[in-house]
Design an enzyme around this catalytic site. Structure first.
Site, PDB file in Angstrom:
ATOM      1  N   GLY A  22      13.983 -13.622  42.455  1.00  0.00           N
ATOM      2  CA  GLY A  22      12.738 -12.994  42.032  1.00  0.00           C
ATOM      3  C   GLY A  22      12.875 -12.735  40.545  1.00  0.00           C
ATOM      4  O   GLY A  22      13.325 -13.606  39.814  1.00  0.00           O
ATOM      5  N   GLU A  23      12.568 -11.549  40.121  1.00  0.00           N
ATOM      6  CA  GLU A  23      12.742 -11.183  38.714  1.00  0.00           C
ATOM      7  C   GLU A  23      13.743 -10.033  38.662  1.00  0.00           C
ATOM      8  O   GLU A  23      13.470  -8.940  39.173  1.00  0.00           O
ATOM      9  CB  GLU A  23      11.376 -10.781  38.141  1.00  0.00           C
ATOM     10  CG  GLU A  23      11.300 -10.849  36.643  1.00  0.00           C
ATOM     11  CD  GLU A  23      11.652 -12.221  36.074  1.00  0.00           C
ATOM     12  OE1 GLU A  23      11.221 -13.241  36.634  1.00  0.00           O
ATOM     13  OE2 GLU A  23      12.381 -12.260  35.069  1.00  0.00           O
ATOM     14  N   SER A  24      14.882 -10.285  38.050  1.00  0.00           N
ATOM     15  CA  SER A  24      15.973  -9.315  38.136  1.00  0.00           C
ATOM     16  C   SER A  24      15.628  -7.963  37.512  1.00  0.00           C
ATOM     17  O   SER A  24      16.076  -6.918  37.996  1.00  0.00           O
ATOM     18  CB  SER A  24      17.239  -9.887  37.489  1.00  0.00           C
ATOM     19  OG  SER A  24      16.957 -10.413  36.215  1.00  0.00           O
ATOM     20  N   CYS A  30      20.458 -15.912  43.027  1.00  0.00           N
ATOM     21  CA  CYS A  30      19.665 -16.037  41.801  1.00  0.00           C
ATOM     22  C   CYS A  30      19.435 -14.675  41.145  1.00  0.00           C
ATOM     23  O   CYS A  30      20.398 -14.075  40.670  1.00  0.00           O
ATOM     24  CB  CYS A  30      18.365 -16.785  42.087  1.00  0.00           C
ATOM     25  SG  CYS A  30      17.711 -17.529  40.581  1.00  0.00           S
ATOM     26  N   ARG A  82      20.944 -15.050  31.961  1.00  0.00           N
ATOM     27  CA  ARG A  82      19.681 -15.330  32.658  1.00  0.00           C
ATOM     28  C   ARG A  82      19.069 -16.634  32.130  1.00  0.00           C
ATOM     29  O   ARG A  82      19.220 -16.966  30.971  1.00  0.00           O
ATOM     30  CB  ARG A  82      18.690 -14.179  32.447  1.00  0.00           C
ATOM     31  CG  ARG A  82      19.184 -12.864  33.015  1.00  0.00           C
ATOM     32  CD  ARG A  82      18.158 -11.770  32.763  1.00  0.00           C
ATOM     33  NE  ARG A  82      16.914 -12.047  33.445  1.00  0.00           N
ATOM     34  CZ  ARG A  82      15.730 -11.522  33.095  1.00  0.00           C
ATOM     35  NH1 ARG A  82      15.655 -10.716  32.065  1.00  0.00           N
ATOM     36  NH2 ARG A  82      14.651 -11.832  33.764  1.00  0.00           N
ATOM     37  N   ILE A 119      16.178 -22.506  40.347  1.00  0.00           N
ATOM     38  CA  ILE A 119      14.871 -22.165  39.767  1.00  0.00           C
ATOM     39  C   ILE A 119      15.085 -21.101  38.696  1.00  0.00           C
ATOM     40  O   ILE A 119      15.449 -19.970  39.018  1.00  0.00           O
ATOM     41  CB  ILE A 119      13.898 -21.634  40.847  1.00  0.00           C
ATOM     42  CG1 ILE A 119      13.736 -22.659  41.976  1.00  0.00           C
ATOM     43  CG2 ILE A 119      12.544 -21.303  40.226  1.00  0.00           C
ATOM     44  CD1 ILE A 119      13.004 -22.134  43.198  1.00  0.00           C
ATOM     45  N   ARG A 120      14.889 -21.484  37.447  1.00  0.00           N
ATOM     46  CA  ARG A 120      15.144 -20.572  36.319  1.00  0.00           C
ATOM     47  C   ARG A 120      16.441 -19.785  36.561  1.00  0.00           C
ATOM     48  O   ARG A 120      16.503 -18.559  36.505  1.00  0.00           O
ATOM     49  CB  ARG A 120      13.958 -19.622  36.116  1.00  0.00           C
ATOM     50  CG  ARG A 120      12.677 -20.387  35.787  1.00  0.00           C
ATOM     51  CD  ARG A 120      11.668 -19.569  35.021  1.00  0.00           C
ATOM     52  NE  ARG A 120      11.370 -18.293  35.656  1.00  0.00           N
ATOM     53  CZ  ARG A 120      11.542 -17.107  35.083  1.00  0.00           C
ATOM     54  NH1 ARG A 120      12.017 -17.009  33.868  1.00  0.00           N
ATOM     55  NH2 ARG A 120      11.229 -16.017  35.724  1.00  0.00           N
ATOM     56  N   HIS A 131      19.306 -21.198  45.185  1.00  0.00           N
ATOM     57  CA  HIS A 131      18.555 -20.585  46.289  1.00  0.00           C
ATOM     58  C   HIS A 131      18.916 -21.218  47.639  1.00  0.00           C
ATOM     59  O   HIS A 131      18.228 -22.143  48.080  1.00  0.00           O
ATOM     60  CB  HIS A 131      17.047 -20.763  46.048  1.00  0.00           C
ATOM     61  CG  HIS A 131      16.503 -19.923  44.950  1.00  0.00           C
ATOM     62  ND1 HIS A 131      15.898 -18.710  45.169  1.00  0.00           N
ATOM     63  CD2 HIS A 131      16.495 -20.116  43.619  1.00  0.00           C
ATOM     64  CE1 HIS A 131      15.530 -18.188  44.014  1.00  0.00           C
ATOM     65  NE2 HIS A 131      15.876 -19.019  43.053  1.00  0.00           N
ATOM     66  N   GLU A 135      18.361 -20.261  50.475  1.00  0.00           N
ATOM     67  CA  GLU A 135      17.354 -20.004  51.515  1.00  0.00           C
ATOM     68  C   GLU A 135      16.247 -21.057  51.486  1.00  0.00           C
ATOM     69  O   GLU A 135      15.428 -21.110  52.391  1.00  0.00           O
ATOM     70  CB  GLU A 135      16.759 -18.596  51.336  1.00  0.00           C
ATOM     71  CG  GLU A 135      15.759 -18.417  50.207  1.00  0.00           C
ATOM     72  CD  GLU A 135      16.392 -18.340  48.808  1.00  0.00           C
ATOM     73  OE1 GLU A 135      17.609 -18.574  48.670  1.00  0.00           O
ATOM     74  OE2 GLU A 135      15.645 -18.061  47.849  1.00  0.00           O
TER      75      GLU A 135
HETATM   76  N1  GLN Z   1      14.897 -16.000  35.997  1.00  0.00           N
HETATM   77  C1  GLN Z   1      14.953 -14.936  36.947  1.00  0.00           C
HETATM   78  C2  GLN Z   1      15.623 -13.694  36.346  1.00  0.00           C
HETATM   79  O1  GLN Z   1      16.227 -13.806  35.337  1.00  0.00           O
HETATM   80  C3  GLN Z   1      15.689 -15.354  38.198  1.00  0.00           C
HETATM   81  C4  GLN Z   1      14.979 -16.524  38.818  1.00  0.00           C
HETATM   82  C5  GLN Z   1      15.062 -16.587  40.311  1.00  0.00           C
HETATM   83  O2  GLN Z   1      15.489 -15.655  41.001  1.00  0.00           O
HETATM   84  N2  GLN Z   1      14.596 -17.694  40.835  1.00  0.00           N
HETATM   85  O3  GLN Z   1      15.520 -12.639  36.881  1.00  0.00           O
END
Ligand code: GLN
Length: 205
Positions: free
Chosen positions: A54-56, A86, A113, A141-142, A176, A178
């Protein structure tokens, strides 16, 4: 009676982690009931935990404000397994090099990140993972990369940088697990983790 699992559900792929835990449990002849964790009070009942991406920045803020952060620490202190993926890995790290992330310090690693660059925002790679016979189809993913590995053990690297680590009962992945039908990473973290304690089959029967 079955094992109790928790998926931290403040953000991220909650349903996918739930399904992956159920698949991994079936593959290991264990029964599991999965709960979504949005508030304090549920984690102490969990035998195993997953912390999704998600977004940390958002995840760490909510974990602390909801009082879940301390419960996750106690879970790990008790030697119970945690899989952090992630953004979950970023939150579980000891240093995310970003003031907006309040790390839990469960993995002795520094992370960067969004480390794999814009062109590679999202990609899939066949990853050799310690403990798995065949490469794992890892979806990034990112994704973060792991820079300094203190007391943690590297399980997998990509592009010369660690992307999966283990320390005691905690497994962290930059990718990921999952998001593919392949539940071997969940199996490794929860059911084949020699450093983690799970109630024995007979205790839950
Ligand atoms: N880029 C997100 C972060 O820095 C992590 C990306 C993800 O969980 N898919 O929080």
């Amino acid at each position: 009676m079955s094992l109790t699992a928790g998926v931290i559900a403040v953000q991220g792929d909650v349903e996918e982690h739930t399904a992956a835990i159920e698949r991994a449990a079936r593959a290991h002849d264990r029964e599991v009931t999965v709960h979504e964790i949005r508030n304090a009070g549920l984690v102490p009942d969990c035998d195993l935990l997953a912390m999704p991406g998600g977004e940390s920045t958002t995840i760490s803020r909510l974990l602390h404000s909801e009082g879940i952060a301390a419960e996750i620490r106690a879970h790990v202190d008790a030697g119970k397994p945690l899989l952090a993926t992630c953004a979950g890995l970023i939150v579980a790290s000891s240093d995310a090099a970003d003031d907006r992330v309040e790390e839990l310090g469960l993995l002795d690693v520094t992370v960067e990140r969004n480390a794999f660059g814009r062109q590679k925002d999202s990609f899939e790679a066949p990853l050799d993972v310690a403990g798995l016979d065949e490469p794992y189809p890892a979806v990034f993913i990112r994704a973060p990369a792991i820079d300094d590995v203190g007391d943690a053990t590297v399980l997998a690297s990509w592009d010369g940088r660690p992307v999966a680590v283990k320390q005691g009962s905690v497994v962290g992945t930059a990718f990921h697990p999952e998001l593919t039908p392949d539940s071997r990473i969940h199996g490794l973290a929860f059911f084949e983790n020699d450093d983690a304690t799970l109630p024995a089959l007979e205790e839950t029967a």
